[in-house]
Design a protein around this motif. Structure first.
Motif, mmCIF file in Angstrom:
data_model
loop_
_atom_site.group_PDB
_atom_site.id
_atom_site.type_symbol
_atom_site.label_atom_id
_atom_site.label_comp_id
_atom_site.label_asym_id
_atom_site.label_seq_id
_atom_site.Cartn_x
_atom_site.Cartn_y
_atom_site.Cartn_z
ATOM 1 N N CYS A 21 -8.025 -1.434 -4.015
ATOM 2 C CA CYS A 21 -7.425 -0.725 -2.890
ATOM 3 C C CYS A 21 -8.034 -1.233 -1.585
ATOM 4 C CB CYS A 21 -7.688 0.771 -3.039
ATOM 5 S SG CYS A 21 -7.371 1.697 -1.530
ATOM 6 N N PRO A 22 -7.200 -1.754 -0.667
ATOM 7 C CA PRO A 22 -7.750 -2.329 0.574
ATOM 8 C C PRO A 22 -8.582 -1.352 1.401
ATOM 9 C CG PRO A 22 -5.455 -2.953 0.302
ATOM 10 C CD PRO A 22 -5.744 -1.946 -0.766
ATOM 11 N N PHE A 23 -8.259 -0.061 1.307
ATOM 12 C CA PHE A 23 -9.044 0.903 2.080
ATOM 13 C C PHE A 23 -10.525 0.817 1.693
ATOM 14 C CE2 PHE A 23 -6.143 3.923 4.314
ATOM 15 C CZ PHE A 23 -4.933 3.411 3.867
ATOM 16 N N CYS A 75 0.931 3.047 -6.919
ATOM 17 C CA CYS A 75 0.598 1.974 -5.973
ATOM 18 C C CYS A 75 0.347 0.662 -6.703
ATOM 19 C CB CYS A 75 -0.662 2.354 -5.180
ATOM 20 S SG CYS A 75 -1.057 1.180 -3.874
ATOM 21 N N CYS A 105 -1.537 7.250 -5.018
ATOM 22 C CA CYS A 105 -2.199 6.132 -5.712
ATOM 23 C C CYS A 105 -1.584 5.854 -7.080
ATOM 24 C CB CYS A 105 -3.697 6.399 -5.834
ATOM 25 S SG CYS A 105 -4.500 6.642 -4.234
ATOM 26 N N TYR A 112 -1.910 -1.327 -5.789
ATOM 27 C CA TYR A 112 -3.369 -1.481 -5.823
ATOM 28 C C TYR A 112 -4.002 -0.400 -6.681
ATOM 29 C CZ TYR A 112 -2.575 -4.576 -1.866
ATOM 30 O OH TYR A 112 -2.132 -5.582 -1.065
ATOM 31 N N ARG A 113 -5.256 -0.656 -7.064
ATOM 32 C CA ARG A 113 -5.969 0.338 -7.880
ATOM 33 C C ARG A 113 -7.077 0.964 -7.053
ATOM 34 N NH1 ARG A 113 -6.037 -3.814 -12.407
ATOM 35 N NH2 ARG A 113 -3.877 -3.674 -13.118
ATOM 36 N N MET A 134 0.870 -1.180 0.000
ATOM 37 C CA MET A 134 0.000 0.000 0.000
ATOM 38 C C MET A 134 0.904 1.227 0.000
ATOM 39 S SD MET A 134 -2.965 -1.228 2.657
ATOM 40 C CE MET A 134 -1.861 -2.105 3.763
ATOM 41 N N ASN A 135 0.960 1.898 -1.117
ATOM 42 C CA ASN A 135 1.963 2.953 -1.290
ATOM 43 C C ASN A 135 1.789 4.115 -0.314
ATOM 44 O OD1 ASN A 135 4.251 4.065 -2.617
ATOM 45 N ND2 ASN A 135 2.874 5.495 -3.650
ATOM 46 N N CYS A 136 0.542 4.495 -0.051
ATOM 47 C CA CYS A 136 0.336 5.630 0.855
ATOM 48 C C CYS A 136 0.940 5.319 2.230
ATOM 49 C CB CYS A 136 -1.155 5.957 0.969
ATOM 50 S SG CYS A 136 -2.196 4.555 1.399
#
Ligand code: SF4
Lengths: 315, 186
Positions: free
Chosen positions: B133-135, B120, B117, B122-123, B27-29
């Motif tokens: 994106c897991p969030f 990342c 993002c 994830y998308r 998770m890049n953030c």
């Protein structure tokens, strides 16, 4: 009779209440780098450098002004690990009528002081911390009868009380209390963000960097490129640089995040406020001065003051 | 505030994931914010609140663990500053004394306010599946898990109505993705 004045690591200001009536002929200031304080959580190594170095610089400046200071460095006396042990050691060679200390921010430390009082059999006078614009008693009065505490109302009351950005008619300057709606710009790739203040470590700080590097290997973070201010003088320079270079854009991009840009347009003065090097009122005044001389827009200045008054004072 | 530290309104019990210390996550953030914190001992309030705090809230990190982390890693952190921020604002551990609702959100907020993002794994636009994106699914799963505590809150009630309008398959996908993620998250 002589008074022992204990100064804690987040009370590094000459105007601190524990020093208000000091008698340099008879009193003694005591400061110490305690193992318990440095290791109860695995503090970031840069935080340890900042705290130790700022404490040492503060002690040196007190001494240069003729105040007697007993400063106990990290592991200088391995047997002195608590406030009780340190005070007991000082009391071996001199007698004092009482210990004076400004109210600690941390409950854990307050407890430790109460333990010390009982163990030493010497009264400890705990004085209010008047660095805040709103003292504890005033806040409890305000909070009484409110089930939920909302910062917004507290913030407005503080603005009125101190006439900060308030018109003669008692209204907020610009007509609004809050410019958050203007402060939610997403970042753009074309922003040119000024480099942060970087204060080159002096010899004293260099010594502390080595000490921390050797003794806190299991702690978090990188020691490289330490550039925080560790004296009040330098912290004032950082504040000045912020108000000139960053404050004008602070409001617009307050919530924005850019990869590789940790500092954005923020002030990075929380550490100086929380340790005592800077006082909240002087930071507010610096922002107001920038607004009055048209160097920063209202949304930036209001947002910055909100962080100081609202966040810091409220909690 | 001697008792404040004991609050745990949502009964959060998870340990803090190891990547809050190492930055070792896709998770890049989170990775950017953790790496920056390790370098500088600093992050600004939105990074603390909406990335690091938000994610910890979404996965039910125990207030003690998150408080200790914030207290350790930031150069300006003292207990009297962190405790109300972390327990009160981030984790809603006081049940609403300081904040009117928990500060949680899906990936869209981070996408809007940052450029994390873009690079990342994830998308952020995908809501379910291995690349989502897991969030996004963790946000809904959080609301579902804590329905009893949050459903009567006016500003959150709307989100429950949105959830109710989702198809059962969609709701199942959210629950599966979240369970799968949480099982592998350490
Ligand atoms: S896609 Fe999701 S995990 Fe990745 S950076 Fe964006 S918000 Fe964070």
């Amino acid at each position: 009779m002589s008074v022992l004045r204990l100064i804690l690591g987040d009370q590094l200001n000459e105007s601190i209440s524990s020093l208000s009536d000091i008698d340099p002929q008879h009193d003694l200031i005591v400061m110490c780098e305690l193992q318990e304080e440095a290791t109860y959580v695995k503090h970031h190594v840069k935080k340890l450098v900042f705290v130790f170095s700022a404490m040492r610089h503060f002690a040196a400046s007190l001494e240069s002004k003729g105040y007697p200071v007993r400063y106990i460095k990290w592991m200088e006396h391995p047997a002195l690990n608590t406030f009780t042990e340190v005070c007991a050691d000082v009391l071996k060679s001199r007698s004092f009528s009482k210990i004076v200390v400004t109210h600690p921010g941390e409950y854990r430390v307050l407890k430790a002081l109460q333990v010390a009082e009982a163990a030493l059999g010497l009264p400890i006078e705990i004085r209010g911390d008047d660095r805040f614009l709103c003292d504890i008693e005033e806040f409890s009065n305000w909070a009484q009868g409110r089930k939920q505490l909302r910062m917004e109302y507290f913030y407005r009351d503080m603005r009125k009380k101190y006439s900060i950005l308030i018109t003669e008619k008692g209204k907020p300057v610009g007509g609004q209390w809050n410019y958050d709606a203007d402060n939610r710009h997403p970042p753009s790739d074309t922003l040119t963000i000024p480099p942060p203040s970087h204060i080159e470590p002096d010899d004293l700080t260099q010594t502390v960097i080595e000490l921390v590097g050797l003794n806190f290997k299991a702690h978090f973070g990188s020691l490289e490129n330490f550039g925080f201010a560790v004296t009040r003088q330098d912290a004032l320079k950082v504040l000045e640089q912020f108000t000139v270079e960053r404050l004008p854009c602070f409001g617009d991009y307050q919530d924005a995040m850019l990869q590789g840009e940790p500092w954005m347009y923020h002030a990075h003065i929380g550490l100086y406020l929380n340790s005592g090097l800077l006082l909240p009122q002087e930071c507010i005044n610096a922002a107001l001065a920038a607004y009055e001389s048209n160097q920063a827009p209202l949304n930036a200045v209001e947002g910055f003051i909100r962080q100081l008054l609202g966040w810091r004072e409220y909690i | 505030m001697p008792n404040y530290a004991e609050y745990n309104f949502l009964n959060a019990q998870r340990a803090l994931p190891e990547y809050y210390w190492t930055g070792n996550t896709q998770m890049n953030c989170l990775k950017q914010c953790v790496d920056q914190t390790a370098q500088t001992a600093y992050a600004h309030h939105i990074q603390r609140l909406m990335v690091l705090g938000n994610f910890a809230a979404l996965i039910d990190v125990h207030p003690k663990a998150l408080n200790e982390w914030f207290l350790s890693v930031y150069v300006d952190a003292y207990e009297w500053v962190e405790l109300p921020n972390v327990s009160g604002m981030v984790l809603f551990a006081d049940g609403g004394i300081l904040a009117s609702k928990p500060y949680v959100s899906g990936g869209a907020y981070i996408h809007k306010m940052s450029n994390y993002c873009q690079s990342c794994h994830y998308r952020v636009k995908e809501k379910n599946g291995p690349k989502a994106c897991p969030f996004n699914y963790l946000y809904w799963d959080f609301l579902v898990r804590h329905r009893d505590h949050l459903k009567d809150h006016p500003r959150i009630a709307m989100m429950y109505r949105m959830y109710e309008r989702m198809s059962p398959e969609k709701q199942q996908a959210i629950s599966n993705d979240a369970a799968n993620f949480l099982e592998h998250s350490t």
